[in-house]
Every structure is written in structure tokens, then in C-alpha cells.
Design a protein around this motif. Structure first.
Motif, short mmCIF file in Angstrom:
data_model
loop_
_atom_site.label_atom_id
_atom_site.label_comp_id
_atom_site.label_asym_id
_atom_site.label_seq_id
_atom_site.Cartn_x
_atom_site.Cartn_y
_atom_site.Cartn_z
N GLU A 9 0.87 -1.18 0.00
CA GLU A 9 0.00 0.00 0.00
C GLU A 9 0.90 1.22 0.00
N PHE A 10 0.51 2.24 -0.79
CA PHE A 10 1.26 3.48 -0.85
C PHE A 10 0.49 4.59 -0.15
N ASP A 11 1.22 5.50 0.49
CA ASP A 11 0.64 6.69 1.13
C ASP A 11 1.06 7.93 0.35
N GLY A 12 0.20 8.93 0.36
CA GLY A 12 0.53 10.22 -0.23
C GLY A 12 0.86 10.16 -1.71
N MET A 13 0.05 9.44 -2.48
CA MET A 13 0.31 9.30 -3.92
C MET A 13 0.05 10.61 -4.65
N THR A 14 0.99 10.98 -5.53
CA THR A 14 0.79 12.12 -6.43
C THR A 14 1.21 11.71 -7.83
N ILE A 15 0.50 12.21 -8.83
CA ILE A 15 0.81 11.92 -10.23
C ILE A 15 1.03 13.27 -10.92
N THR A 16 2.19 13.41 -11.55
CA THR A 16 2.54 14.65 -12.23
C THR A 16 2.75 14.37 -13.72
N ILE A 59 5.02 9.30 -10.99
CA ILE A 59 4.17 8.87 -9.87
C ILE A 59 5.04 8.77 -8.63
N ARG A 60 4.64 9.47 -7.57
CA ARG A 60 5.43 9.48 -6.33
C ARG A 60 4.54 9.15 -5.14
N ALA A 61 5.17 8.60 -4.13
CA ALA A 61 4.48 8.29 -2.88
C ALA A 61 5.36 8.71 -1.72
N THR A 62 4.75 9.15 -0.63
CA THR A 62 5.51 9.55 0.55
C THR A 62 5.82 8.36 1.45
N GLY A 63 5.11 7.25 1.25
CA GLY A 63 5.36 6.07 2.08
C GLY A 63 4.87 4.80 1.43
N MET A 64 5.37 3.68 1.94
CA MET A 64 4.98 2.36 1.44
C MET A 64 4.97 1.41 2.63
N ARG A 65 3.98 0.51 2.68
CA ARG A 65 3.88 -0.43 3.78
C ARG A 65 3.26 -1.73 3.30
N SER A 66 3.36 -2.75 4.12
CA SER A 66 2.68 -4.00 3.83
C SER A 66 1.18 -3.75 3.91
N PRO A 67 0.38 -4.42 3.10
CA PRO A 67 -1.07 -4.16 3.10
C PRO A 67 -1.72 -4.58 4.40
N ARG A 68 -2.74 -3.84 4.77
CA ARG A 68 -3.53 -4.19 5.95
C ARG A 68 -4.43 -5.36 5.60
N THR A 69 -4.75 -6.17 6.57
CA THR A 69 -5.67 -7.27 6.33
C THR A 69 -7.09 -6.73 6.38
N ALA A 70 -8.04 -7.47 5.84
CA ALA A 70 -9.44 -7.03 5.81
C ALA A 70 -9.97 -6.83 7.22
N SER A 71 -9.56 -7.66 8.18
CA SER A 71 -10.07 -7.53 9.55
C SER A 71 -9.48 -6.31 10.24
N ALA A 72 -8.31 -5.82 9.80
CA ALA A 72 -7.68 -4.66 10.44
C ALA A 72 -8.21 -3.35 9.91
#
Length: 71
Positions: free
Chosen positions: A23-30, A44-57
């Protein structure tokens, strides 16, 4: 397409999948005009990247409303 990821920690691979979901945070497309071809291209830029959250979370509207009603 080239992808550059600058992060100190890479997400852990998920067994059985050919790609690693993230999952990406703070996506911008220029949009810009590529000098070599004169065609429209995108940065395409993102300010952060993380493992995806589960559906229950992931919170949902129904869950948050029922929790507020119970309190």
C-alpha cells in the motif's frame, strides 16, 4: 516502466503470490512531456509504502458505528 523505491525496509513477500502487494501513502501523479519522444508521460510518487492491511484490520463504517452505539 522503471520503478525506484527508496525505503529502508522492504515489505515481506506473501507466499504463493507472483508479486509482493503493498500500500502506498501520499500518492501524487505529475504529467509532463517526455523530451525524448514528445509524448505525455507521468511521474508517480508516494511519501510512504507499507505491507497491506488485512481485511479484519481495516475499519468499516458499520463496525465503527456499532462500536459507538455499544459505548
Amino acid at each position: 516502466m522503471a520503478v525506484k523505491i527508496l525505503t529502508p525496509v522492504q515489505p515481506a513477500p506473501v507466499p504463493g503470490l507472483p508479486i509482493t502487494p503493498v500500500e502506498f501513502d501520499g500518492m501524487t501523479i505529475t504529467p509532463y512531456a517526455a523530451q525524448a519522444t514528445g509524448r505525455l508521460a507521468y511521474s508517480i510518487r508516494a511519501t510512504g509504502m507499507r505491507s497491506p492491511r488485512t481485511a479484519s484490520a481495516a475499519p468499516t463504517k458499520n463496525n465503527s458505528a456499532s462500536e459507538n452505539d455499544a459505548a
